[in-house]
Design a protein around this motif. Structure first.
Motif, short mmCIF file in Angstrom:
data_model
loop_
_atom_site.label_atom_id
_atom_site.label_comp_id
_atom_site.label_asym_id
_atom_site.label_seq_id
_atom_site.Cartn_x
_atom_site.Cartn_y
_atom_site.Cartn_z
N LEU A 48 0.85 -1.21 0.00
CA LEU A 48 0.00 0.00 0.00
C LEU A 48 0.87 1.24 0.00
O LEU A 48 1.71 1.41 0.88
CB LEU A 48 -0.84 0.05 1.28
N ARG A 49 0.63 2.13 -0.95
CA ARG A 49 1.38 3.39 -0.91
C ARG A 49 0.65 4.45 -0.08
O ARG A 49 1.22 5.46 0.26
CB ARG A 49 1.61 3.91 -2.32
N HIS A 50 -0.59 4.21 0.22
CA HIS A 50 -1.38 5.15 1.01
C HIS A 50 -0.80 5.21 2.43
O HIS A 50 -0.85 4.22 3.17
CB HIS A 50 -2.82 4.64 1.06
N VAL A 55 3.73 -16.87 20.51
CA VAL A 55 4.25 -15.50 20.53
C VAL A 55 4.22 -15.04 19.07
O VAL A 55 3.95 -15.85 18.18
CB VAL A 55 5.69 -15.41 21.11
N ALA A 56 4.47 -13.77 18.82
CA ALA A 56 4.22 -13.31 17.45
C ALA A 56 5.16 -12.19 17.03
O ALA A 56 5.83 -11.56 17.85
CB ALA A 56 2.77 -12.82 17.33
N SER A 57 5.13 -11.95 15.72
CA SER A 57 5.77 -10.77 15.14
C SER A 57 4.70 -9.70 14.99
O SER A 57 3.57 -10.01 14.64
CB SER A 57 6.31 -11.07 13.75
N LEU A 58 5.09 -8.47 15.21
CA LEU A 58 4.15 -7.41 14.87
C LEU A 58 4.49 -6.89 13.49
O LEU A 58 5.62 -7.04 13.01
CB LEU A 58 4.17 -6.29 15.93
N VAL A 59 3.49 -6.31 12.83
CA VAL A 59 3.71 -5.81 11.47
C VAL A 59 3.74 -4.28 11.50
O VAL A 59 3.22 -3.65 12.42
CB VAL A 59 2.63 -6.32 10.48
N ILE A 60 4.35 -3.72 10.49
CA ILE A 60 4.57 -2.26 10.47
C ILE A 60 4.29 -1.71 9.07
O ILE A 60 4.31 -2.45 8.10
CB ILE A 60 6.04 -1.93 10.82
N PRO A 61 4.05 -0.40 8.99
CA PRO A 61 4.04 0.23 7.67
C PRO A 61 5.50 0.45 7.25
O PRO A 61 6.11 1.46 7.59
CB PRO A 61 3.30 1.56 7.91
N MET A 78 -3.81 -0.36 8.64
CA MET A 78 -3.72 -1.81 8.39
C MET A 78 -2.80 -2.47 9.41
O MET A 78 -3.13 -3.51 9.99
CB MET A 78 -3.16 -2.08 6.99
N ALA A 79 -1.62 -1.87 9.62
CA ALA A 79 -0.66 -2.48 10.54
C ALA A 79 -1.24 -2.55 11.95
O ALA A 79 -1.18 -3.60 12.60
CB ALA A 79 0.65 -1.67 10.53
N ARG A 80 -1.84 -1.46 12.38
CA ARG A 80 -2.41 -1.46 13.74
C ARG A 80 -3.50 -2.53 13.87
O ARG A 80 -3.55 -3.26 14.87
CB ARG A 80 -3.04 -0.10 14.04
N SER A 81 -4.35 -2.63 12.86
CA SER A 81 -5.46 -3.57 12.99
C SER A 81 -4.98 -5.01 12.93
O SER A 81 -5.50 -5.87 13.64
CB SER A 81 -6.54 -3.29 11.93
N VAL A 82 -3.96 -5.27 12.12
CA VAL A 82 -3.42 -6.64 12.10
C VAL A 82 -2.83 -6.98 13.46
O VAL A 82 -3.08 -8.06 14.02
CB VAL A 82 -2.36 -6.81 10.98
N ASN A 83 -2.09 -6.05 14.04
CA ASN A 83 -1.47 -6.33 15.35
C ASN A 83 -2.53 -6.55 16.43
O ASN A 83 -2.40 -7.45 17.26
CB ASN A 83 -0.53 -5.19 15.74
N ASP A 84 -3.59 -5.74 16.38
CA ASP A 84 -4.64 -5.90 17.40
C ASP A 84 -5.40 -7.21 17.19
O ASP A 84 -5.81 -7.86 18.16
CB ASP A 84 -5.58 -4.69 17.36
N TRP A 85 -5.59 -7.59 15.94
CA TRP A 85 -6.23 -8.89 15.62
C TRP A 85 -5.38 -10.05 16.13
O TRP A 85 -5.89 -11.01 16.71
CB TRP A 85 -6.44 -8.97 14.10
N ILE A 86 -4.05 -9.93 15.93
CA ILE A 86 -3.15 -11.00 16.40
C ILE A 86 -3.26 -11.16 17.92
O ILE A 86 -3.36 -12.28 18.44
CB ILE A 86 -1.69 -10.71 15.98
N ALA A 142 -1.87 2.47 5.37
CA ALA A 142 -0.85 1.48 5.75
C ALA A 142 -0.73 1.41 7.27
O ALA A 142 -0.62 0.32 7.85
CB ALA A 142 0.49 1.83 5.12
N ILE A 143 -0.78 2.56 7.91
CA ILE A 143 -0.69 2.58 9.38
C ILE A 143 -1.92 1.89 9.99
O ILE A 143 -1.81 1.06 10.91
CB ILE A 143 -0.57 4.04 9.89
#
Ligand code: FES
Lengths: 170, 363
Positions: B112-114, B141-147, B121-129, B118-119
């Motif tokens: 995503l270039r937006h 345990v997990a990796s967190l994702v970032i923009p 998306m990253a936050r929501s994936v981390n909260d979902w995890i 992108a931010i």
């Protein structure tokens, strides 16, 4: 009956290779002494000799550039130390400390260093007569270095180097 | 047996010690899954536009391709493989009786270039995890994702959520706009180090200049096979740029990037350093030593050659503390894990199956 010939004391271990003035500061010359090719360097007002044979894969070390030390405690902070110089081998660019012959990256590896002294003509004349010092072709000339009274000369010694304290790598 | 299937063996017959699986995947089944974790303005924006989520996901893992999910792990009802905890429990956590598994969710956010989306998306994936995985199974345990395109925003997300005890790593897609060693990424690595996390370089990401080191490949297989060169380029950049002088505590895992390329890559780097070190004088020791201190590698894929040659290659690694077991669930790898382990000393086997990862991730 033949006259008894004078016996040589020993094979010469010291070689007169030129005059200090013949090597400018930062410069060097290549001489042959006792069958060894030796680079004679002038750095910081002093003279150093290094065997022209790289301890890595025997490259002609003394044909390489002389560079001063570059070091860095952190990316973006590059510092120079003009008081420490290296000869860089033309084959693989490894750096060897001009004073000690020590390799930068592998301190266990060392080019053979030779002491180079500056001596007066008077003492040298006696040494040549004793037979422990020889005149060899000097810098920029194929001629044997003549000794003239009142001048000073560079003398390369093939004797074991006095223990040199190796400086720790930065 | 293949890497991740016990087939006709029991777990005990195969391996009686501990198991830590350092690369299992959580797949976001659809953008709708993330809506509960996003502000309504972004949910509406997606609906308005008919946006279905980052386009890069299907390019990195073509959904129906064999490598994307092993047939045994494709649910019969058509559910997206690896998209919920019950699948992961059934396929990996329970049969392998893992001590811990490290969950990696590659959602191609970097495609995503937006910058704002992108931010989000990253936050929501981390909260979902956290909500759907970490909170429900102590083994995870997990990796967190970032923009990843925006180092400052990435650092902010790491600081927001990186203190959660379930996060041990930050997932960095190996293909990036610029090489990760470059100084523009210092805020990102500073945040990773500050939060005591590992940087996990993982297969995926969209290069601006094509997925191989020199442009676009015609076929997926090329992209897949050439990825190790991209991992090599990132490892080289991180070392040469002095990332480990700047951040001496930084740990980097190479995940899904293979490891058979490493010994020759390191020989080359060592050689170049010896002759060209004046150009990057902050690197004051052999690159191979930096690799041993700052990198670990997952073994899926193992890209195995003939066993006798593979045994020699393991010796060339110069350490028994570098490789970490991974199933790479649900992806398909066909290396024979029992053959690979059979080439190792007892200590190395124990390290690979659990102990290296336990120390590396402080589990
Ligand atoms: S021969 Fe001198 S560095 Fe290789």
């Amino acid at each position: 009956m033949a006259e008894p010939t004078e016996q040589r004391v020993s094979k010469p271990q010291r070689f007169i290779v030129g005059r200090p003035s013949s090597i400018p500061e930062g410069g060097h010359v290549l001489v042959t002494a006792g069958g060894h090719e030796i680079g004679v360097y002038r750095f910081g007002g002093r003279f150093y000799g290094l065997l022209n044979r790289c301890p890595h894969l025997a490259g002609p070390l003394c044909k390489g550039q002389v560079v001063t030390e570059v070091f860095s405690p952190m990316p973006g902070d590059v510092r120079g130390n003009p008081d420490r110089a290296f000869v860089t081998c033309p084959w693989h660019n490894w750096e060897f400390d001009i004073k000690t012959g020590q390799s930068y990256w592998n301190p266990k590896l060392r080019v053979r260093p030779f002491p180079v002294g500056v001596e007066g003509a008077e003492a040298l004349t006696a040494a040549v007569e004793r037979g422990d010092t020889e005149r060899v072709p000097g810098p920029y000339t194929a001629e044997t270095v003549p000794i003239e009274i009142e001048d000073e000369y560079l003398v390369v010694s093939l004797r074991a180097v006095p223990a040199i304290r190796l400086e720790p790598a930065p | 047996m293949t890497t991740a299937l016990l087939e006709d063996m029991t777990r005990e017959q195969f391996w009686s010690g501990s198991v830590i699986d350092c690369d299992v995947h959580a797949v976001v089944p659809s953008l709708d899954t993330l809506f509960p974790y996003q502000d309504k303005v972004w949910v509406d924006a997606a609906r308005e536009r008919g946006f279905r989520g980052p386009a890069g996901l299907a390019l990195t893992y073509p959904p129906a391709l064999a490598t994307t999910a092993r047939p045994e792990w494709r649910p019969a009802d058509g559910t997206v493989p690896a998209s919920d905890l019950s699948q992961l429990r059934r396929d990996i956590l329970d049969p392998w009786r893992v001590d811990r598994a490290i969950l990696n969710c590659y959602y191609a956010i970097d495609s995503l270039r937006h910058p704002d989306w992108a931010i989000v998306m990253a936050r929501s994936v981390n909260d979902w995890i956290i909500d759907q995985w970490l909170n429900k199974d102590d083994r995870l345990v997990a990796s967190l994702v970032i923009p990843a395109r925006d180092p400052a925003a990435a650092a902010a997300e790491i600081d927001r959520i990186g203190g959660h005890p379930g996060f041990v790593q930050v997932l960095l897609p190996v293909r990036s706009e610029r090489l990760y060693g470059q100084r523009v990424f210092w805020p990102l690595f500073e945040a990773i180090e500050r939060n005591g996390l590992v940087a996990g370089l993982h297969w995926g990401g969209l290069a601006e200049h094509g997925p191989t080191p020199t442009g676009y490949a015609s076929w997926y297989v090329e992209e897949y096979a050439e990825e190790s060169q991209v991992f090599g380029a990132q490892l080289t950049s991180m070392i040469v740029e002095g990332l480990f002088q700047k951040f001496p505590e930084l740990r980097v895992s190479i995940l899904e990037g293979g490891f058979t390329w490493l010994p020759t890559w390191a020989w080359n780097l060592n050689k170049k350093w010896k002759g060209l070190r004046r150009e990057f004088p902050w690197v004051d020791r052999l690159p191979s030593e930096i690799i041993r201190d700052h990198f670990r590698f997952s073994i899926a894929p193992a890209d195995m050659g003939p066993p006798d040659q593979m045994k020699r290659l393991l010796g060339w690694l110069g350490t028994e503390d570098l490789l970490m077991y991974a199933s790479d669930y649900p992806h398909l790898h066909t290396d024979d894990l029992s053959v690979l382990l059979g080439l190792m000393s007892d200590t190395m086997q124990t390290n690979v199956m659990a102990e290296t990862a336990r120390r590396w991730y402080r589990l």
